[in-house]
Design a protein around this motif. Structure first.
Motif, mmCIF file in Angstrom:
data_model
loop_
_atom_site.group_PDB
_atom_site.id
_atom_site.type_symbol
_atom_site.label_atom_id
_atom_site.label_comp_id
_atom_site.label_asym_id
_atom_site.label_seq_id
_atom_site.Cartn_x
_atom_site.Cartn_y
_atom_site.Cartn_z
ATOM 1 N N UNK A 1 0.830 -1.195 0.000
ATOM 2 C CA UNK A 1 0.000 0.000 0.000
ATOM 3 C C UNK A 1 0.879 1.266 0.000
ATOM 4 N N UNK A 2 1.965 1.201 0.783
ATOM 5 C CA UNK A 2 2.866 2.362 0.853
ATOM 6 C C UNK A 2 3.547 2.570 -0.509
ATOM 7 N N UNK A 3 3.917 1.485 -1.177
ATOM 8 C CA UNK A 3 4.501 1.600 -2.520
ATOM 9 C C UNK A 3 3.506 2.293 -3.451
ATOM 10 N N UNK A 4 2.242 1.899 -3.262
ATOM 11 C CA UNK A 4 1.190 2.503 -4.092
ATOM 12 C C UNK A 4 1.105 4.007 -3.810
ATOM 13 N N UNK A 5 1.151 4.361 -2.514
ATOM 14 C CA UNK A 5 1.117 5.776 -2.130
ATOM 15 C C UNK A 5 2.294 6.507 -2.767
ATOM 16 N N UNK A 6 3.475 5.901 -2.678
ATOM 17 C CA UNK A 6 4.675 6.534 -3.228
ATOM 18 C C UNK A 6 4.537 6.700 -4.746
ATOM 19 N N UNK A 7 3.948 5.679 -5.376
ATOM 20 C CA UNK A 7 3.813 5.716 -6.836
ATOM 21 C C UNK A 7 2.852 6.825 -7.286
ATOM 22 N N UNK A 8 1.857 7.083 -6.463
ATOM 23 C CA UNK A 8 0.829 8.036 -6.879
ATOM 24 C C UNK A 8 1.028 9.442 -6.334
ATOM 25 N N UNK A 9 2.087 9.647 -5.559
ATOM 26 C CA UNK A 9 2.325 10.974 -5.002
ATOM 27 C C UNK A 9 2.500 11.966 -6.141
ATOM 28 N N UNK A 10 2.019 13.212 -5.915
ATOM 29 C CA UNK A 10 2.066 14.117 -7.053
ATOM 30 C C UNK A 10 3.284 15.029 -7.043
ATOM 31 N N UNK A 11 4.232 14.795 -6.140
ATOM 32 C CA UNK A 11 5.500 15.508 -6.276
ATOM 33 C C UNK A 11 6.621 14.597 -5.776
ATOM 34 N N UNK A 12 7.854 14.919 -6.181
ATOM 35 C CA UNK A 12 9.014 14.084 -5.873
ATOM 36 C C UNK A 12 9.250 13.949 -4.385
ATOM 37 N N UNK A 13 9.138 15.072 -3.654
ATOM 38 C CA UNK A 13 9.398 15.024 -2.216
ATOM 39 C C UNK A 13 8.470 14.029 -1.522
ATOM 40 N N UNK A 14 7.156 14.177 -1.795
ATOM 41 C CA UNK A 14 6.170 13.291 -1.156
ATOM 42 C C UNK A 14 6.468 11.837 -1.484
ATOM 43 N N UNK A 15 6.728 11.592 -2.748
ATOM 44 C CA UNK A 15 6.956 10.222 -3.187
ATOM 45 C C UNK A 15 8.175 9.628 -2.480
ATOM 46 N N UNK A 16 9.236 10.426 -2.394
ATOM 47 C CA UNK A 16 10.457 9.932 -1.749
ATOM 48 C C UNK A 16 10.248 9.717 -0.249
ATOM 49 N N UNK A 17 9.490 10.632 0.384
ATOM 50 C CA UNK A 17 9.212 10.458 1.817
ATOM 51 C C UNK A 17 8.471 9.141 2.041
ATOM 52 N N UNK A 18 7.448 8.902 1.229
ATOM 53 C CA UNK A 18 6.669 7.664 1.370
ATOM 54 C C UNK A 18 7.569 6.448 1.215
ATOM 55 N N UNK A 19 8.424 6.490 0.199
ATOM 56 C CA UNK A 19 9.259 5.307 -0.039
ATOM 57 C C UNK A 19 10.340 5.166 1.037
ATOM 58 N N UNK A 20 10.805 6.307 1.550
ATOM 59 C CA UNK A 20 11.798 6.258 2.634
ATOM 60 C C UNK A 20 11.221 5.628 3.887
ATOM 61 N N UNK A 21 9.955 5.983 4.179
ATOM 62 C CA UNK A 21 9.303 5.377 5.348
ATOM 63 C C UNK A 21 9.161 3.874 5.148
ATOM 64 N N UNK A 22 8.832 3.487 3.916
ATOM 65 C CA UNK A 22 8.742 2.057 3.602
ATOM 66 C C UNK A 22 10.086 1.376 3.859
ATOM 67 N N UNK A 23 11.170 2.036 3.371
ATOM 68 C CA UNK A 23 12.503 1.447 3.563
ATOM 69 C C UNK A 23 12.812 1.237 5.034
ATOM 70 N N UNK A 24 12.464 2.246 5.828
ATOM 71 C CA UNK A 24 12.718 2.148 7.266
ATOM 72 C C UNK A 24 11.966 0.963 7.872
#
Lengths: 420, 590
Positions: free
Chosen positions: A334-357
């Protein structure tokens, strides 16, 4: 500032299920034959923290991503300052009593600044990576993100907290990947660490070094880069034994026990052996909720914190383990999906960074209970007892809800909360 | 970063696949541990949590020939500790010693026990008193690793009366645990020590059972987890002996605590030991669960040596009781018959070489026949008889009559009697010229280098009481074994019995021991004792023509044989004249 927020219900429901599951297991962890008062009442405090965490998540979901972006720098600096303070005045806790991970004032433990550091590193990395139009194509271009991670990493490793250090590394590579850094470059960036690991065997390190040279020749980095790369790899190979000598005894023994738990069955190995026994004896369906004998008889160490997942394995069996892992998988997807659909780079990277953590936390913590990973003492998200970590996890959920809400695909999200 | 949908989608798919794969890998690890290898871990988990606690089994009861109880089991308490390690055990015991009294060596010996059997609860008090148990129960919560258990405890209802043959039980010691004989034993278990308890340990030992208790990681007993159905404690079957407890009691009470000596009563045809007693006796009940040091000191410092079994360990010169052996050897060799007189009549002594050998009666017996010499115990006659048969023949005859052999009784620690194996014995011991034929004279009257146990003399008299066959004494009826040692005609045997009957008559040395209506036959003896007063002997049997009982009595410093004869006479009278004893139903009261 205030705008309509669409809650990502699947995300929130999965997180709620995980929290409920986790608190139930923390409750069970307190059900021992000889009552350990602090553990027996842990679930109540965890419930309290859960309530606080929900409020925090709700509040954060009101905050614009731009606010987060703006606050990244100061938050990052505060986190670094706290890490420095902790390093000087901190105290240990639980199984890691020799570590300085807790910020304590007047004997009251305020929390682990490392938790804050993880989130701020994600924000800071996202900020640094998002400003670029294209993904970094050379190692030299990676210096900024590298510095962002390296400073807190060094502070955390000095505590010393190997687990959190691993989390930073995980965040770093996950976000580089998401930012579009190519696989060979990632490999080159990771090469010093690989050299470090392989340096214990000269033959393995030699083989790795040949592969590395092949990659360098094929990827054709700048000459300076290539030289620096080769030099650091050689240095790591040489440095490793020295670093090994510098490791604290408990870290050394944890790494050694990871390789062979029976080496030290009474001390460090005991934890892993008892955890494996607890999980293995659970079988298909487990011994029943609160009825795990390994836990009841206090054979299982840190059953409400580091080894909480062993309680799941013992009492609810492979079924319970599968459900927990499936919930985590759903969360991650679900988080990958959120990251994929984020409408700016910062948001997308934050989402994916949280996933990584989270991914590092889950793989490391769950893997450790079965001796698939070394014992590092990092908690399991939503399960392990601990106020600041519960709060951190739900703040992340709050951020993700906001990102999800601002991203594309509002059509399948429903409005909640304040309207304009 | 590139936000091109294609790039994002590609990376998203890759990330999704990677996450799924890593969680599947984790799950497969759990599948392996929880499904494929679960049995192994379940076993480890059970081993962690359950401790096997032994349930001691009752030893077999010991009964006398009529079903009267010699040894039984009563409820006792054993206190043990389930300790995960030596340090923890030591710490617990040190705390425990503030509540109940522990002897100085107790803690270290408990640690040794733990080292030997780390998986068994360590026995701290094998026989705890009720007071100790109540104190411990009060402090139960402070000592969660403590196990207090009801355990069968040995008791001998007749105590000192049976001390000469029953033995006692005690906790197995270190050296026994190391020996091959006790390889199936565990520390803290009880074993039989001395007497029947030791001899029949295999038969008397019950089969230990097991139950489980659940413990936590610190060895605290959390709850009882039930018994092991395949390992129930089973008491050993009872042991029936030949002992006649009524007679045994009679003998023990007759000797009391003042007379020192030993008495053996045997059924001559079977060797069944009816009674065996050594006086003064000790109370085997006080040995159970550890001998109190005060009592032990008392026993070991008593000059009368209560722990020394005078019936089968003590060796004494048989004195005149041996004259029957001298006579039998001479008869068998055809050197004399019952009417043969010696060349020199008794004048209160006999001169051999330059030495004068006294007869016990200074007045002298005159020219007596063999029969009269036995009745009057004339030393002068037997000196000459010994000389007539020669030393080598006498020694060979003594060997044939088993005076060099143990009686073979089924009790441990019987002493081997002393009798020279041949003339070489003297040559070796003193040199060929270092001794004179005077030894022949001494040996012929039961003195000199001849020391016998009371039991062995009784065994010899079973041959005189029957048809020349000696019966091996048996406390527990196994397989009676008889050996022909006297190659005499029935007439010769009858002649000896008649002479022995005369001993206990007005014509003999023990006339005062005669019994109304029963002919007691036997021989007195007065053994010279260099360190004090003479020892009194009597060995005999009754009724003379159909002997039912052989009795051997030796009174330490009893001065004259007739003192022993009177005791023997009382024993025989009691045995033959008492009303019949109805056997108890042994099978029914298990």
């Amino acid at each position: 500032m205030i705008k309509r927020v669409f809650a990502d219900y699947p995300l929130v429901i999965i997180a709620l299920l995980l929290s409920a599951y986790g608190i139930a297991i923390v409750y069970s962890a307190g059900q021992t034959d000889v009552i350990q008062p602090a553990v027996a009442s842990a679930y109540k405090r965890q419930l309290g923290w859960f309530a606080v965490a929900l409020v925090g998540a709700w509040v954060l979901s009101r905050a614009s991503v731009r606010l987060l972006e703006w606050v990244s720098w100061p938050a990052y600096l505060v986190a670094l300052a706290l890490l420095v303070v902790t390093l000087i005045f901190g105290s240990g806790a639980g199984t890691a009593a020799s570590m300085k991970g807790w910020l304590t004032i007047g004997g009251v433990r305020l929390g682990q600044p490392a938790e804050l550091a993880k989130v701020t590193v994600v924000l800071m990395l996202a900020k640094v990576l998002a400003v670029r139009r294209d993904a970094p194509r050379s190692l030299l271009e990676l210096w900024k993100p590298a510095v962002v991670v390296l400073v807190p990493w060094l502070l955390v490793m000095a505590q010393p907290d190997l687990g959190t250090g691993m989390v930073f590394v995980g965040i770093f590579f996950a976000m580089l990947f998401w930012a579009g850094v190519s696989a060979p470059l990632l490999l080159l960036a990771a090469s010093p660490a690989v050299s470090l690991l392989l340096s214990f065997s000269t033959g393995l390190w030699g083989a790795w070094f040949l592969i590395l040279i092949a990659i360098v020749l094929w990827y054709k980095p700048y000459v300076v880069e290539g030289v620096v790369l080769i030099v650091t790899n050689v240095a790591m190979g040489v440095l490793a034994p020295i670093v090994w000598e510098k490791l604290a005894p408990h870290q050394k023994s944890r790494l050694l026990v990871f390789l062979d738990p029976s080496e030290d069955p009474k001390a460090s190995g005991y934890h892993v052996i008892q955890s494996k026994i607890a999980i293995g004896s659970g079988g298909w369906l487990g011994k029943g909720f609160t009825l795990g004998t390994q836990k009841r008889g206090s054979f299982l160490p840190a059953q409400h914190t580091d080894f909480v997942f062993a309680v799941v394995g013992e009492e609810l069996g492979f079924l319970g383990v599968s459900i927990a892992l499936a919930l985590f998988l759903l969360l991650f997807l679900r988080v990958i999906r959120v990251a994929s659909r984020a409408n700016d780079g910062f948001s997308s990277l934050v989402a994916f960074g949280l996933l990584g953590s989270w991914l590092v936390h889950v793989i490391e913590n769950v893997g450790m209970t079965l001796n698939l990973m070394p014992i590092t003492g990092i908690p399991l998200p939503f399960f392990s007892y601990g106020g600041s970590f519960m709060l951190a996890c739900w703040l992340a959920i709050g951020i993700l809800v906001r990102i999800s809400s601002e991203g594309r695909g509002e059509a399948d999200a429903l409005p909640i909360g304040l309207r304009r | 970063m590139s936000l091109h949908p294609n790039d994002i989608q590609r990376r998203g798919r890759f990330a999704g696949a990677l996450v799924t794969l890593s969680l599947l890998l984790l799950a497969s690890g759990f599948f392996r541990a929880q499904v494929l290898e679960s049995a192994r871990y379940q076993l480890s988990s059970e081993k962690n949590r359950l401790r096997e606690v032994p349930i001691p089994a009752a030893r077999g009861m010991i009964y006398d020939r009529h079903g009267d109880v010699i040894a039984e089991n009563v409820p006792g308490y054993a206190v043990s500790i389930l300790a995960p390690g030596a340090d923890s055990l030591r710490a617990t015991l040190e705390r425990l010693s503030t509540i109940i009294e522990l002897a100085p060596g107790d803690i270290e010996s408990a640690v040794r026990r733990l080292r030997r059997d780390p998986n068994r609860p360590t026995v701290v008090l094998a026989d705890a008193s009720f007071d100790q148990v109540s104190v411990l129960e009060e402090h139960r919560t402070e000592f969660p690793s403590l196990i207090i258990e009801a355990t069968p405890k040995r008791r001998y209802p007749d105590g000192p009366t049976v001390s000469a043959f029953v033995g006692y039980t005690a906790e197995i010691n270190e050296s026994e645990l190391n020996s091959a004989e006790y390889k199936n034993y565990k520390s803290g278990q009880q074993i039989g020590r001395s007497g029947l308890e030791q001899q029949y340990e295999k038969e008397l030992r019950g089969t230990e059972g097991s139950r489980y208790v659940e413990v936590d990681a610190r060895g605290r007993v959390v709850r009882d987890a039930g018994s092991r159905p395949d390992r129930e404690a089973t008491a050993a079957p009872s042991l029936q002996t030949n002992i006649d407890l009524d007679l045994q009691r009679f003998i023990a009470s007759y000797l009391g605590d003042s007379l020192v000596g030993g008495v053996v009563a045997i059924e001559p045809q079977t060797g069944a030991v009816l009674a065996i007693h050594s006086s003064p006796a000790y109370d085997p009940n006080r040995f159970i669960g550890g001998i109190p040091s005060g009592y032990y000191r008392e026993l070991t410092t008593d000059p009368r040596r209560p722990l020394y079994n005078k019936a089968m360990q003590g060796r004494y010169p048989p004195a005149s009781t041996f004259k029957l052996a001298t006579a039998a050897i001479a008869l068998e060799a055809g050197l004399v018959d019952f009417d043969t007189r010696m060349q020199v009549p008794c004048t209160g002594g006999y001169t051999y070489g330059s030495r004068y050998f006294r007869c016990w009666d200074k007045k002298g017996h005159g020219a007596v026949t063999l029969s009269q010499a036995i009745a009057k115990s004339c030393d002068s006659y037997f000196y000459q008889l010994g000389l007539r048969m020669t030393l080598s023949k006498m020694l060979a005859g003594g060997v044939q009559l088993k005076f060099r052999d143990k009686s073979g009784i089924d009790l441990p620690n019987e002493t081997t009697p002393q009798w020279p194996y041949a003339v070489e014995y003297f040559n070796k011991r003193y040199g060929a010229k270092g001794w004179t034929n005077a030894v022949t004279l001494n040996l012929s009257i039961g003195q000199g280098e001849n020391t016998q146990t009371i039991l062995n003399m009784a065994r010899f008299y079973t041959a005189l009481a029957t048809d020349g066959w000696a019966a091996r004494p048996e406390v527990v009826k196994r397989n009676p074994e008889r050996t022909k040692i006297l190659n005499l005609t029935p007439a010769q045997l009858a002649g000896l019995r008649d002479a022995m009957a005369d001993v206990v008559s007005g014509r003999g040395t023990a006339g005062s021991a005669a019994i109304q209506g029963v002919v007691l036959a036997g021989k007195t003896g007065t053994a010279q004792n260099e360190t004090g007063k003479d020892h009194a002997w009597f060995v005999g049997f009754a009724p003379k023509d159909d002997p039912k009982i052989v009795v051997a009595v030796m009174l330490w410093q009893g001065e004259h044989g007739y003192a022993a004869a009177r005791i023997a006479s009382k024993v025989v009278e009691h045995y033959l004249k008492r009303p019949a004893i109805q056997p108890l139903n042994v099978e029914g009261d298990d």
